[in-house]
Design an enzyme around this catalytic site. Structure first.
Site, PDB file in Angstrom:
ATOM      1  N   GLU A  41       0.889  -1.248  -0.097  1.00  0.00           N
ATOM      2  CA  GLU A  41       0.111  -0.041  -0.012  1.00  0.00           C
ATOM      3  C   GLU A  41       0.750   1.112   0.067  1.00  0.00           C
ATOM      4  O   GLU A  41       1.416   1.487   1.004  1.00  0.00           O
ATOM      5  CB  GLU A  41      -0.808  -0.172   1.391  1.00  0.00           C
ATOM      6  CG  GLU A  41      -1.745   1.016   1.509  1.00  0.00           C
ATOM      7  CD  GLU A  41      -2.375   1.649   2.985  1.00  0.00           C
ATOM      8  OE1 GLU A  41      -2.776   2.587   3.011  1.00  0.00           O
ATOM      9  OE2 GLU A  41      -2.287   0.448   3.655  1.00  0.00           O
ATOM     10  N   ARG A  45       0.530  10.295   0.861  1.00  0.00           N
ATOM     11  CA  ARG A  45       1.091  11.405   1.799  1.00  0.00           C
ATOM     12  C   ARG A  45       2.317  11.980   1.145  1.00  0.00           C
ATOM     13  O   ARG A  45       2.917  13.005   1.834  1.00  0.00           O
ATOM     14  CB  ARG A  45       1.412  10.662   2.883  1.00  0.00           C
ATOM     15  CG  ARG A  45       0.267  10.049   3.531  1.00  0.00           C
ATOM     16  CD  ARG A  45       0.679   9.237   4.894  1.00  0.00           C
ATOM     17  NE  ARG A  45      -0.512   8.474   5.328  1.00  0.00           N
ATOM     18  CZ  ARG A  45      -0.371   7.749   6.587  1.00  0.00           C
ATOM     19  NH1 ARG A  45       0.785   7.679   7.047  1.00  0.00           N
ATOM     20  NH2 ARG A  45      -1.461   6.718   6.689  1.00  0.00           N
ATOM     21  N   THR A  69      -4.687   5.954   1.497  1.00  0.00           N
ATOM     22  CA  THR A  69      -5.174   7.407   1.644  1.00  0.00           C
ATOM     23  C   THR A  69      -5.993   7.983   0.455  1.00  0.00           C
ATOM     24  O   THR A  69      -5.975   9.144   0.459  1.00  0.00           O
ATOM     25  CB  THR A  69      -3.965   8.245   2.070  1.00  0.00           C
ATOM     26  OG1 THR A  69      -2.963   7.599   2.826  1.00  0.00           O
ATOM     27  CG2 THR A  69      -4.301   9.090   3.017  1.00  0.00           C
ATOM     28  N   LYS A 129     -11.265  -1.920   5.735  1.00  0.00           N
ATOM     29  CA  LYS A 129     -10.354  -1.343   6.753  1.00  0.00           C
ATOM     30  C   LYS A 129     -10.867  -0.803   8.158  1.00  0.00           C
ATOM     31  O   LYS A 129     -11.570   0.091   8.028  1.00  0.00           O
ATOM     32  CB  LYS A 129      -9.400  -0.234   5.803  1.00  0.00           C
ATOM     33  CG  LYS A 129      -8.176   0.412   6.729  1.00  0.00           C
ATOM     34  CD  LYS A 129      -7.615   1.559   5.828  1.00  0.00           C
ATOM     35  CE  LYS A 129      -6.579   2.196   6.297  1.00  0.00           C
ATOM     36  NZ  LYS A 129      -5.818   2.848   5.494  1.00  0.00           N
TER      37      LYS A 129
END
Length: 203
Positions: A41, A45, A69, A129
């Site tokens: 993953e 960011r 994200t 998640k």
């Protein structure tokens, strides 16, 4: 393919990867693969995240690389364009689910409450998640979810360490954990790929 099916070919940990320099992408992916971790993953960011996904997808095809994200539908499109094979999000929205379904990109949204899970089930999803795992009740909360949601599988992420991972993985409704310990800032900065490989092997 479902995340649970993919995880049968991997150790039950999805590394939360933050790549600051594009040159880190390929050696990191190779180190994780060598340690038995297949699902990678790459979080959104840093500015090089999509470029890192593209490079891993092209140069390390054995890896199952995805985006983390994702908070907007356009992130799902950009991830697919970069070669991502899945997408993860800290939350759930109609836009994210619809875009992932339109693109046939496996998607695991973040949930924290029973209402979030019901929303996801209404969208046809059964893999979620659980985020932020420790802050949202940890192992006790996941045990509580097992009663009303017997067919749901979770990947708890957030505040999980290598030491606490096994507590989560012992639960029947947990298929994997997400963690940043495999790719800590210190190891990444030092380009300690051998150290990351060893952590992957021991996870």
């Amino acid at each position: 393919m479902s995340f649970e099916m993919w995880l049968k070919q991997s150790k039950p940990v999805i590394p939360v990867i933050v790549i600051d320099e594009i040159e880190q992408a390929v050696p990191l992916a190779r180190a994780l693969l060598a340690g038995g971790v297949t699902l990678l993953e790459v979080t959104l960011r840093t500015p090089v995240a999509f470029a890192a996904i593209e490079r891993i997808a092209k140069e390390v095809p054995e890896a199952i690389v995805g985006v983390g994200t994702a908070t907007k539908a356009e992130h799902i499109q950009q991830a697919k364009d970069a070669g991502a094979q899945f997408a993860l999000s800290p939350g759930i929205s109609e836009g994210l689910v619809q875009k992932s379904q339109d693109l046939a990109l496996p998607f695991m949204p973040g949930v924290m409450t029973p209402s979030d899970i019901i929303h996801g089930l209404d969208c046809g999803l059964t893999e979620f998640k659980f985020f932020p795992a420790q802050q949202a009740g940890g192992v006790k909360m996941l045990k509580a979810f097992s009663g009303p949601f017997p067919n749901v599988k979770f990947c708890p992420t957030g505040g999980i360490s290598q030491e606490s991972a096994q507590d989560f993985l012992s639960l029947d409704n947990v298929m994997a954990v997400g963690g940043s310990w495999l790719c800590s800032k210190a190891l990444m900065a030092e380009k300690d790929w051998a150290g990351i490989e060893e952590l992957a092997k021991s996870s």
